[in-house]
Write a protein that holds these residues in place. Sequence first.
Motif, PDB file in Angstrom:
ATOM      1  N   TYR A  80       0.844  -1.195   0.000  1.00 28.97           N
ATOM      2  CA  TYR A  80       0.000   0.000   0.000  1.00 28.97           C
ATOM      3  C   TYR A  80       0.878   1.243   0.000  1.00 28.97           C
ATOM      4  O   TYR A  80       2.050   1.199   0.355  1.00 28.97           O
ATOM      5  CB  TYR A  80      -0.945   0.000   1.200  1.00 28.97           C
ATOM      6  CG  TYR A  80      -0.332   0.357   2.537  1.00 28.97           C
ATOM      7  CD1 TYR A  80      -0.622   1.567   3.157  1.00 28.97           C
ATOM      8  CD2 TYR A  80       0.533  -0.521   3.191  1.00 28.97           C
ATOM      9  CE1 TYR A  80      -0.080   1.887   4.389  1.00 28.97           C
ATOM     10  CE2 TYR A  80       1.070  -0.207   4.427  1.00 28.97           C
ATOM     11  CZ  TYR A  80       0.768   1.006   5.019  1.00 28.97           C
ATOM     12  OH  TYR A  80       1.317   1.323   6.242  1.00 28.97           O
ATOM     13  N   GLY A  81       0.300   2.377  -0.417  1.00 28.67           N
ATOM     14  CA  GLY A  81       1.053   3.622  -0.438  1.00 28.67           C
ATOM     15  C   GLY A  81       0.515   4.584  -1.470  1.00 28.67           C
ATOM     16  O   GLY A  81      -0.437   4.289  -2.194  1.00 28.67           O
ATOM     17  N   ASP A  82       1.178   5.753  -1.543  1.00 28.18           N
ATOM     18  CA  ASP A  82       0.693   6.819  -2.412  1.00 28.18           C
ATOM     19  C   ASP A  82       1.341   6.828  -3.786  1.00 28.18           C
ATOM     20  O   ASP A  82       1.044   7.701  -4.601  1.00 28.18           O
ATOM     21  CB  ASP A  82       0.908   8.183  -1.743  1.00 28.18           C
ATOM     22  CG  ASP A  82       2.396   8.530  -1.564  1.00 28.18           C
ATOM     23  OD1 ASP A  82       3.264   7.732  -1.987  1.00 28.18           O
ATOM     24  OD2 ASP A  82       2.686   9.597  -0.998  1.00 28.18           O
ATOM     25  N   GLU A  83       2.234   5.871  -4.060  1.00 29.76           N
ATOM     26  CA  GLU A  83       2.938   5.886  -5.344  1.00 29.76           C
ATOM     27  C   GLU A  83       2.645   4.615  -6.145  1.00 29.76           C
ATOM     28  O   GLU A  83       3.202   3.550  -5.866  1.00 29.76           O
ATOM     29  CB  GLU A  83       4.442   6.027  -5.117  1.00 29.76           C
ATOM     30  CG  GLU A  83       5.254   6.132  -6.389  1.00 29.76           C
ATOM     31  CD  GLU A  83       4.642   7.084  -7.407  1.00 29.76           C
ATOM     32  OE1 GLU A  83       4.244   6.613  -8.497  1.00 29.76           O
ATOM     33  OE2 GLU A  83       4.555   8.289  -7.114  1.00 29.76           O
ATOM     34  N   PRO A  84       1.750   4.706  -7.139  1.00 30.83           N
ATOM     35  CA  PRO A  84       1.355   3.521  -7.916  1.00 30.83           C
ATOM     36  C   PRO A  84       2.522   2.795  -8.573  1.00 30.83           C
ATOM     37  O   PRO A  84       2.503   1.565  -8.674  1.00 30.83           O
ATOM     38  CB  PRO A  84       0.391   4.097  -8.966  1.00 30.83           C
ATOM     39  CG  PRO A  84      -0.131   5.365  -8.361  1.00 30.83           C
ATOM     40  CD  PRO A  84       1.009   5.913  -7.546  1.00 30.83           C
ATOM     41  N   LEU A  85       3.530   3.532  -9.031  1.00 30.66           N
ATOM     42  CA  LEU A  85       4.671   2.886  -9.688  1.00 30.66           C
ATOM     43  C   LEU A  85       5.358   1.912  -8.744  1.00 30.66           C
ATOM     44  O   LEU A  85       5.650   0.768  -9.115  1.00 30.66           O
ATOM     45  CB  LEU A  85       5.671   3.945 -10.165  1.00 30.66           C
ATOM     46  CG  LEU A  85       7.009   3.377 -10.687  1.00 30.66           C
ATOM     47  CD1 LEU A  85       6.801   2.615 -11.980  1.00 30.66           C
ATOM     48  CD2 LEU A  85       8.031   4.492 -10.858  1.00 30.66           C
ATOM     49  N   LEU A  86       5.627   2.338  -7.512  1.00 36.87           N
ATOM     50  CA  LEU A  86       6.330   1.475  -6.563  1.00 36.87           C
ATOM     51  C   LEU A  86       5.470   0.287  -6.158  1.00 36.87           C
ATOM     52  O   LEU A  86       5.977  -0.831  -6.000  1.00 36.87           O
ATOM     53  CB  LEU A  86       6.724   2.285  -5.325  1.00 36.87           C
ATOM     54  CG  LEU A  86       7.668   3.470  -5.570  1.00 36.87           C
ATOM     55  CD1 LEU A  86       8.013   4.149  -4.246  1.00 36.87           C
ATOM     56  CD2 LEU A  86       8.939   3.026  -6.285  1.00 36.87           C
ATOM     57  N   VAL A  87       4.164   0.509  -5.993  1.00 32.42           N
ATOM     58  CA  VAL A  87       3.264  -0.605  -5.667  1.00 32.42           C
ATOM     59  C   VAL A  87       3.242  -1.616  -6.799  1.00 32.42           C
ATOM     60  O   VAL A  87       3.303  -2.830  -6.574  1.00 32.42           O
ATOM     61  CB  VAL A  87       1.841  -0.070  -5.369  1.00 32.42           C
ATOM     62  CG1 VAL A  87       0.862  -1.228  -5.210  1.00 32.42           C
ATOM     63  CG2 VAL A  87       1.845   0.780  -4.105  1.00 32.42           C
ATOM     64  N   LEU A  88       3.163  -1.126  -8.043  1.00 26.71           N
ATOM     65  CA  LEU A  88       3.131  -2.013  -9.211  1.00 26.71           C
ATOM     66  C   LEU A  88       4.417  -2.823  -9.325  1.00 26.71           C
ATOM     67  O   LEU A  88       4.388  -4.037  -9.559  1.00 26.71           O
ATOM     68  CB  LEU A  88       2.907  -1.192 -10.483  1.00 26.71           C
ATOM     69  CG  LEU A  88       2.912  -1.950 -11.808  1.00 26.71           C
ATOM     70  CD1 LEU A  88       1.787  -2.985 -11.832  1.00 26.71           C
ATOM     71  CD2 LEU A  88       2.778  -0.991 -12.978  1.00 26.71           C
ATOM     72  N   GLU A  89       5.556  -2.171  -9.142  1.00 25.02           N
ATOM     73  CA  GLU A  89       6.838  -2.876  -9.251  1.00 25.02           C
ATOM     74  C   GLU A  89       6.980  -3.935  -8.159  1.00 25.02           C
ATOM     75  O   GLU A  89       7.471  -5.038  -8.419  1.00 25.02           O
ATOM     76  CB  GLU A  89       7.989  -1.870  -9.179  1.00 25.02           C
ATOM     77  CG  GLU A  89       8.126  -0.991 -10.407  1.00 25.02           C
ATOM     78  CD  GLU A  89       9.299  -0.031 -10.324  1.00 25.02           C
ATOM     79  OE1 GLU A  89       9.774   0.424 -11.373  1.00 25.02           O
ATOM     80  OE2 GLU A  89       9.750   0.262  -9.194  1.00 25.02           O
ATOM     81  N   ALA A  90       6.562  -3.601  -6.949  1.00 23.07           N
ATOM     82  CA  ALA A  90       6.646  -4.571  -5.860  1.00 23.07           C
ATOM     83  C   ALA A  90       5.728  -5.762  -6.119  1.00 23.07           C
ATOM     84  O   ALA A  90       6.105  -6.922  -5.885  1.00 23.07           O
ATOM     85  CB  ALA A  90       6.279  -3.900  -4.534  1.00 23.07           C
ATOM     86  N   ALA A  91       4.521  -5.482  -6.624  1.00 29.03           N
ATOM     87  CA  ALA A  91       3.589  -6.566  -6.938  1.00 29.03           C
ATOM     88  C   ALA A  91       4.141  -7.460  -8.043  1.00 29.03           C
ATOM     89  O   ALA A  91       4.032  -8.694  -7.976  1.00 29.03           O
ATOM     90  CB  ALA A  91       2.238  -5.986  -7.357  1.00 29.03           C
ATOM     91  N   ASP A  92       4.764  -6.863  -9.045  1.00 30.71           N
ATOM     92  CA  ASP A  92       5.370  -7.650 -10.133  1.00 30.71           C
ATOM     93  C   ASP A  92       6.466  -8.565  -9.596  1.00 30.71           C
ATOM     94  O   ASP A  92       6.592  -9.724 -10.014  1.00 30.71           O
ATOM     95  CB  ASP A  92       5.948  -6.722 -11.203  1.00 30.71           C
ATOM     96  CG  ASP A  92       4.877  -6.105 -12.085  1.00 30.71           C
ATOM     97  OD1 ASP A  92       3.734  -6.616 -12.085  1.00 30.71           O
ATOM     98  OD2 ASP A  92       5.180  -5.118 -12.775  1.00 30.71           O
ATOM     99  N   ALA A  93       7.270  -8.044  -8.660  1.00 27.67           N
ATOM    100  CA  ALA A  93       8.364  -8.842  -8.094  1.00 27.67           C
ATOM    101  C   ALA A  93       7.809 -10.026  -7.310  1.00 27.67           C
ATOM    102  O   ALA A  93       8.334 -11.156  -7.404  1.00 27.67           O
ATOM    103  CB  ALA A  93       9.239  -7.972  -7.208  1.00 27.67           C
ATOM    104  N   ILE A  94       6.756  -9.799  -6.542  1.00 23.84           N
ATOM    105  CA  ILE A  94       6.160 -10.879  -5.754  1.00 23.84           C
ATOM    106  C   ILE A  94       5.513 -11.910  -6.669  1.00 23.84           C
ATOM    107  O   ILE A  94       5.661 -13.130  -6.458  1.00 23.84           O
ATOM    108  CB  ILE A  94       5.127 -10.300  -4.767  1.00 23.84           C
ATOM    109  CG1 ILE A  94       5.849  -9.463  -3.699  1.00 23.84           C
ATOM    110  CG2 ILE A  94       4.325 -11.421  -4.101  1.00 23.84           C
ATOM    111  CD1 ILE A  94       4.916  -8.654  -2.827  1.00 23.84           C
TER     112      ILE A  94
END
Length: 348
Positions: free
Chosen positions: A23-37
């Motif tokens: 979770y958080g305010d930056e969609p790019l970082l959330v998307l990248e973390a989700a892709d890694a998982i």
Amino acid sequence: MLLKGEQLAAHLERDLRPLYVLYGDEPLLVLEAADAIRAKARNSGYTEREVLTVLPQFDWGALLAAGGNMSLFGDRKLIDLRIPNGKPGKDGSSALQAWCQNLSSDTMLLITLPELDWKEEKSAWFTALVDAGVVIKLNAPPLAELPGWIAGRLRRQQQSAELDSLKFIAERVEGNLLAAHQEIQKLGLLYPTGQLSMEQIRDAVLNVARYDIDGLREALLAGDLARLNRTLDGLMQEGEAPPLVLWAMTEEIRALTAIRAGLDSGRPADLLLKEAKVWGPRQLPVKKALQRLSTAALEEALRHAGRIDRLAKGIGQGNIWEEFLRLGLRLCPQTPTPAGRPAPSSVR
């Protein structure tokens, strides 16, 4: 378990848990973390994936059903649960807490949420997720930390730049991390590996900053005249409504005035901050602003804001954006302009 975003890669190299929350305010970082998982999950045998998006009237029984429906071939399953508004509601809260009590290595749950307020972070359902799984908060780095973030991204593509060049990029992508990511990728395509010069960066990087009201308030509290000028100019160019700009600036000045008056009368700072509804990370910049501002200066700033309010209503003459800058100048440290150098540009 709570992790920082930069700890995720090392965590995934040694471990994989059945529950992740991003979770958080930056969609790019959330998307990248989700892709890694998701990539790690695929490589670990979670070959089946089901996406659930929590919209109005969402049936939370679908989550529990998805967890109970095993593949005919015995494959492990990843459930990708997305809660766009960050509020699961009463039924969702119960379903998430029930899920946390029955984790299985055959079914992984990946939950993505937007930024949450402090009340949601202390809710029963979120606390249960923290206790049972891995929770990662992913917010955009503030302007002061953005050059370091950019340097890290450049290292990934075997490039580097001097600090002045990193600050140059940061100022032009402020508030828009996706644009920063794109500009860094562009540098990787345009130039070979190694050190980048300021000239190369100037030629490649566009001014793609996304100025917003929060950035204006941060600049005002910090007394950062250059950023204040830049942000006001950006808001004007983007067509922001002057009443909203005035409201944001006036709210900060009112809070500072009330706290300053309380401090002058001997009341404790923590109590005054609480009364002014100044919470969390906002407390430090407010305290720093109060160190340089007197009650008289703040009261005069409030009177100035009143004159701008009349100007916004068509009473009087003047350029309202220039008045915003003059108002901001009242809250910035007064440093003399060196001889032979022009004063900071005013908002056009």
